[in-house]
Motif scaffolding. Structure first.
Motif, mmCIF file in Angstrom:
data_model
loop_
_atom_site.group_PDB
_atom_site.id
_atom_site.type_symbol
_atom_site.label_atom_id
_atom_site.label_comp_id
_atom_site.label_asym_id
_atom_site.label_seq_id
_atom_site.Cartn_x
_atom_site.Cartn_y
_atom_site.Cartn_z
ATOM 1 N N CYS A 210 13.394 -6.637 5.909
ATOM 2 C CA CYS A 210 12.924 -6.709 4.584
ATOM 3 C C CYS A 210 14.045 -7.411 3.698
ATOM 4 O O CYS A 210 15.079 -6.868 3.541
ATOM 5 N N GLU A 393 9.947 -1.132 0.869
ATOM 6 C CA GLU A 393 10.191 -1.174 2.393
ATOM 7 C C GLU A 393 9.423 -0.111 3.286
ATOM 8 O O GLU A 393 8.966 -0.634 4.229
ATOM 9 N N TYR A 396 5.878 -1.018 3.209
ATOM 10 C CA TYR A 396 5.643 -2.339 4.063
ATOM 11 C C TYR A 396 5.647 -2.089 5.469
ATOM 12 O O TYR A 396 4.978 -2.394 6.316
ATOM 13 N N ARG A 400 2.294 -2.409 8.070
ATOM 14 C CA ARG A 400 2.439 -3.388 8.874
ATOM 15 C C ARG A 400 2.128 -2.659 10.411
ATOM 16 O O ARG A 400 1.421 -3.026 11.100
ATOM 17 N N ALA A 477 -3.109 -3.162 1.804
ATOM 18 C CA ALA A 477 -2.215 -2.051 2.219
ATOM 19 C C ALA A 477 -2.812 -0.831 1.432
ATOM 20 O O ALA A 477 -3.099 -0.883 0.180
ATOM 21 N N GLY A 678 6.628 -8.862 -5.492
ATOM 22 C CA GLY A 678 6.408 -8.716 -4.096
ATOM 23 C C GLY A 678 5.849 -10.040 -3.622
ATOM 24 O O GLY A 678 6.312 -10.385 -2.490
ATOM 25 N N ILE A 682 7.608 -12.040 -0.551
ATOM 26 C CA ILE A 682 6.853 -12.738 0.808
ATOM 27 C C ILE A 682 6.823 -14.146 0.919
ATOM 28 O O ILE A 682 7.068 -14.512 1.954
ATOM 29 N N LEU A 743 3.879 -6.281 -0.827
ATOM 30 C CA LEU A 743 4.351 -6.581 0.453
ATOM 31 C C LEU A 743 3.937 -6.309 1.919
ATOM 32 O O LEU A 743 3.418 -7.431 2.388
ATOM 33 N N GLY A 744 3.067 -5.498 1.686
ATOM 34 C CA GLY A 744 2.177 -4.996 2.996
ATOM 35 C C GLY A 744 0.804 -5.836 2.887
ATOM 36 O O GLY A 744 0.199 -6.637 3.755
ATOM 37 N N THR A 747 1.423 -9.690 3.430
ATOM 38 C CA THR A 747 1.917 -10.054 4.714
ATOM 39 C C THR A 747 0.520 -9.777 5.852
ATOM 40 O O THR A 747 0.489 -10.663 6.756
#
Ligand code: MCN
Length: 782
Positions: A210, A393, A396, A400, A477, A678, A682, A743-744, A747
């Motif tokens: 991260c 974090e 995420y 993921r 997410a 975020g 990313i 973030l999640g 991604t």
């Protein structure tokens, strides 16, 4: 709903609306006219008669012994009043910042807090470490004199990677931190997790970095410090997130008692966690202000911000998820290394040690959890809390893992989540690591997000993209985070009524852009039944000492916000007998409505202002509240051009539960801003240090990719609230939720597009080059 109303909801009823339809609940911010017409007052707007100016000489290397500092020429330079070095810092005793990491770790381990004289003494440990401070009549004279200081260094081996510094063979950064390991802790039950993994039908494992980012408030760091030799009181003007937090840390660093510190701030141009810290520069300015008996001012340059403001994230996480053959989660195992740089900020180690443990299970029923956390030192800038403070974090990592497991087991990712959600009837839900989630409705939030993102139509859209040679991906997410609580024993709000009926509210929690002047006024106005415009907020008043937390950890609406409500109610209670006296009746005969008291038997009225005109009318509301658990589902849809690797985010849908929404305009703005952060992380933001020398390679906006407004379009923001049980207002914090979920979601969307091409899991930042390279490599391998 009229302006000033708070939209209060019945208890435990899920609320369903799209922000754009809410009409009156979009209340404009009371502070904006001042701020957008240039009438704000930021740290560098403060000036005091006779002030001098400070500039800092910073290390140009990442790790070295200081053999000699020759300041003679600088001292003689035009306008120079004094030059200070580490010797002065040590003599003053300004040598060790405090820490908030006070609990014990593995086998009772206590956090090892390295010394950090406010000017480096004996050694420098990162590029940007402060070696000397020049104080001169003007800032330019101070800056010119810096160039006359000669420092003789003996270079030492550099390590910018926590893997290296923890390896046992790396250079030792501090004598008092053996093996560069500040702290180690474990949470959960390793044996139970091992058992769960042993019987798993499937295990998904990911190693995730991260990235390290630089939070960039618009207002650079600054301070203006004055010392009064008569009273021995320091007045420190700084950008803050709350004056109590700043006083406590400055006192901890310098030994100056808190009652000898006045911290002043009016407007603060962004914080993101970074402005909650008492930096060594502020303490160094205190030293000079006292010695010179003159106010000392320092304004950071943007280059200094890159080098020496606290950085964020920098976590290296290995996650493993065990599932049975039907995709039910059996266990989660984490190994987490937090790279905190060369020294520790007070909150630096506590966020990654506490927040991920609180939400280790995410929104899922995972019966077996175990994590190991290590805090490492490296030759890089110190890291501290950054919007989300390790919650992003954590979310995420889980999200993921869940998406990767879904792909590997060929289960629809939404279906895999449905199978594992903590069901609505399980609340209040005690997690295996001891947190209590009070109330949430994860399945409904997911379904609403899927519907609003038109997930059903995705295959068609993907086929259309394919026709034009593009790769389309959809990712989501579903996340939860802890918000609220705080380290001070309670939150207090003081209300003072003036004779004209206007009310001033005093708070120690300080907005950095969140809009407290509006939402606090809304809440008090709602409690009193008066227009919000009659209430003004003062946020940094030393003369009215109040207890309370700073603005951070998305705690303000829950803490100070709720106390605004309680203070409003208390004001009515306190004023009732006074009104009765003026009306000549018993208090029981008095009714209150819309700022006025009336005797039940007559039409005579007495207003709050009438009472205050006769005698002082002030009340202090107080309260202490635990964590709330805002949660949500974010869905991102992206299109990648395989020729260039450029990713375009085509749509972004958020559905969040932050309980009762006080101000939709603000909440929507908060969501936008946090998702943008975020998004930045990313797709671009990434601090890069040179591996061999520790030089900062991303020291300006030319090398560091901040997200731009044009990147972020077509965000649709919805809410789906359950009435939180921690605050009587039903609120949950939300200022960080956008970072935690985005973030999640982003991604996963990119990986959803790339996975079909055989690309293995990638790490942030997903730059065009990285994506293109991964596609090329995958193609070659086929
Ligand atoms: N709010 C609301 N209804 C809710 C929840 C919140 O109307 N149910 C409103 C609040 O009244 C407040 C805002 O939304 O105006 C955020 O409230 P809250 O979630 O309590 O978060 P805090 O006020 O404690 O703000 C902290 C959070 C964090 S931790 C960072 S970092 C952050 C952030 O908010 N930094 C910011 N938002 C920021 N916004 C700006 N402009 N600048 C920053 O530096």
């Amino acid at each position: 709903m009229r302006r000033g109303d708070v939209c209060l909801r019945p208890r435990n009823v899920a609320m369903d609306h799209h922000f754009f339809d809410v009409g009156g609940a979009h209340v404009s911010r009371l502070e904006d006219f001042r701020l957008i017409t240039g009438a704000g007052c930021y740290a560098s707007d403060w000036n005091l008669p006779g002030q001098a100016h400070a500039c800092f000489l910073r290390a140009d290397r990442a790790h070295a012994k200081i053999l000699k500092i020759d300041t003679a020429a600088a001292r003689k330079a035009k306008g120079v009043l004094a030059v200070y070095t580490g010797e002065d810092a040590v003599q003053a005793g300004y040598v060790k910042p405090m820490t908030f990491l006070t609990f014990a770790g593995k086998d009772g381990m206590k956090a090892r807090i390295p010394s950090r004289p406010v000017l480096a003494h004996g050694k420098v440990r990162f590029v940007g470490d402060m070696v000397a401070m020049v104080v001169a009549e003007t800032a330019l004279q101070a800056q010119d004199a810096l160039e006359l200081i000669e420092v003789e260094y003996e270079d030492l081996p550099v390590s910018i990677s926590p893997w290296d510094t923890l390896s046992g063979s790396a250079p030792q950064l501090h004598d008092d931190v053996p093996d560069n390991l500040v702290f180690e802790q474990e949470a959960g039950d390793a044996a139970v997790v091992n058992e769960a993994f042993a019987k798993a039908a499937h295990v998904t494992k990911l190693k995730l970095d991260c990235t390290r980012v630089v939070p960039h408030p618009m207002e650079p760091r600054a301070c203006l410090v004055a010392h009064d030799s008569g009273s021995d009181v320091y007045t420190v003007h700084v950008p803050v997130q709350g004056i109590n937090m700043m006083k406590m840390q400055l006192s901890g660093y310098t030994g100056v008692p808190e009652d000898k510190l006045r911290v002043m701030a009016k407007d603060v141009g962004g914080g993101f966690g970074q402005r909650s810290i008492a930096y060594p520069e502020y303490a160094a300015a205190m030293l000079a202000a006292k010695a010179l008996n003159r106010p000392v001012k320092w304004i950071s340059t943007r280059s200094e911000s890159f080098m020496a403001d606290s950085h964020g994230r920098a976590a290296f996480i290995t996650g493993e998820l065990a599932l049975d053959k039907d995709g039910r989660f059996l266990g989660l195992r984490l190994d987490w290394i937090a790279d905190l740089g060369a020294y520790l900020h007070p909150a630096g180690p506590v966020s990654p040690m506490r927040n991920p443990v609180v939400c280790l299970t995410g929104v899922y029923k995972i019966p077996a959890l175990f994590g190991r956390w290590r805090v490492a030192l490296t030759n890089t800038a110190p890291v501290s809390a950054y919007r989300g403070a390790a919650r992003p974090e954590m979310a995420y990592t889980i999200e993921r893992l869940v998406d990767e497991a879904a792909a590997q087991m060929k289960i629809d990712p939404a279906e895999l989540r449905r199978r594992n959600f903590i069901p609505p009837e399980a609340f209040p839900y005690k997690t295996p690591t001891g947190s209590v989630y009070d109330i949430a409705d994860f399945p409904a939030i997911l379904e609403k997000a899927l519907k609003n993102a038109d997930v059903a139509g995705f295959d068609k859209r993907r086929a259309a993209s394919e026709k034009s040679g593009k790769l389309r991906g959809l990712g989501f997410a579903t996340v939860i985070e802890n918000s609220g609580a705080g380290m001070f024993p309670k939150d207090e709000i003081l209300l003072e009524v003036a004779g004209d009926g206007r009310i001033t509210a005093y708070s120690v929690s300080h907005s950095q852009g969140q809009g407290h002047e509006t939402t606090f006024a809304q809440i008090i106005a709602d409690a009193l039944g008066i227009p919000a415009e009659r209430i003004s907020l003062k946020q940094a008043i030393n003369e009215k000492p109040l207890t309370g937390n700073h603005t951070g950890g998305s705690r303000t609406i829950v803490g100070a916000g709720t106390v605004c409500h309680l203070a409003g109610k208390k004001l009515i209670e306190v004023a009732t007998p006074l009104a009765a006296e003026m009306l000549g009746v018993e208090p029981s005969q008095v009714a209150y409505a819309k700022g006025e008291f009336q005797s039940k038997e007559s039409t005579k009225k007495v207003s709050l202002g009438d009472i205050a005109a006769k005698k002082p009318l002030t009340v202090t509301g107080e309260g202490k509240f635990g964590s709330t658990f805002p949660n949500g589902c974010h869905v991102a849809e992206v299109e990648i051009d395989p020729q260039t690797g450029v990713t375009e985010v085509l749509s972004y849908v958020t559905v969040d539960d932050c309980g009762t929404v006080i101000n939709h305009t603000i909440v929507e703005g908060q969501m936008h801003g946090a998702v943008a952060q975020g998004w930045g992380q990313i797709f671009g933001e990434n601090v890069v240090y040179d591996n061999d020398t520790g030089q900062l390679m991303t020291g300006s906006f030319m090398d560091y990719a901040m997200p731009k407004a044009g990147w972020i379009r077509d965000m649709k923001i919805y809410d789906h609230a359950t009435f939180g049980t921690i605050s009587p207002l039903g609120v949950k914090g939300m200022g960080e939720s956008g970072c935690t979920a985005s973030l999640g979601a982003l991604t996963n969307a990119v990986m959803n597009a790339l996975r079909q091409q055989g690309v293995p899991p990638l790490d942030m930042p997903l730059t065009a080059h990285k994506v293109w390279q991964a596609l090329v490599t995958a193609k070659k391998g086929q």
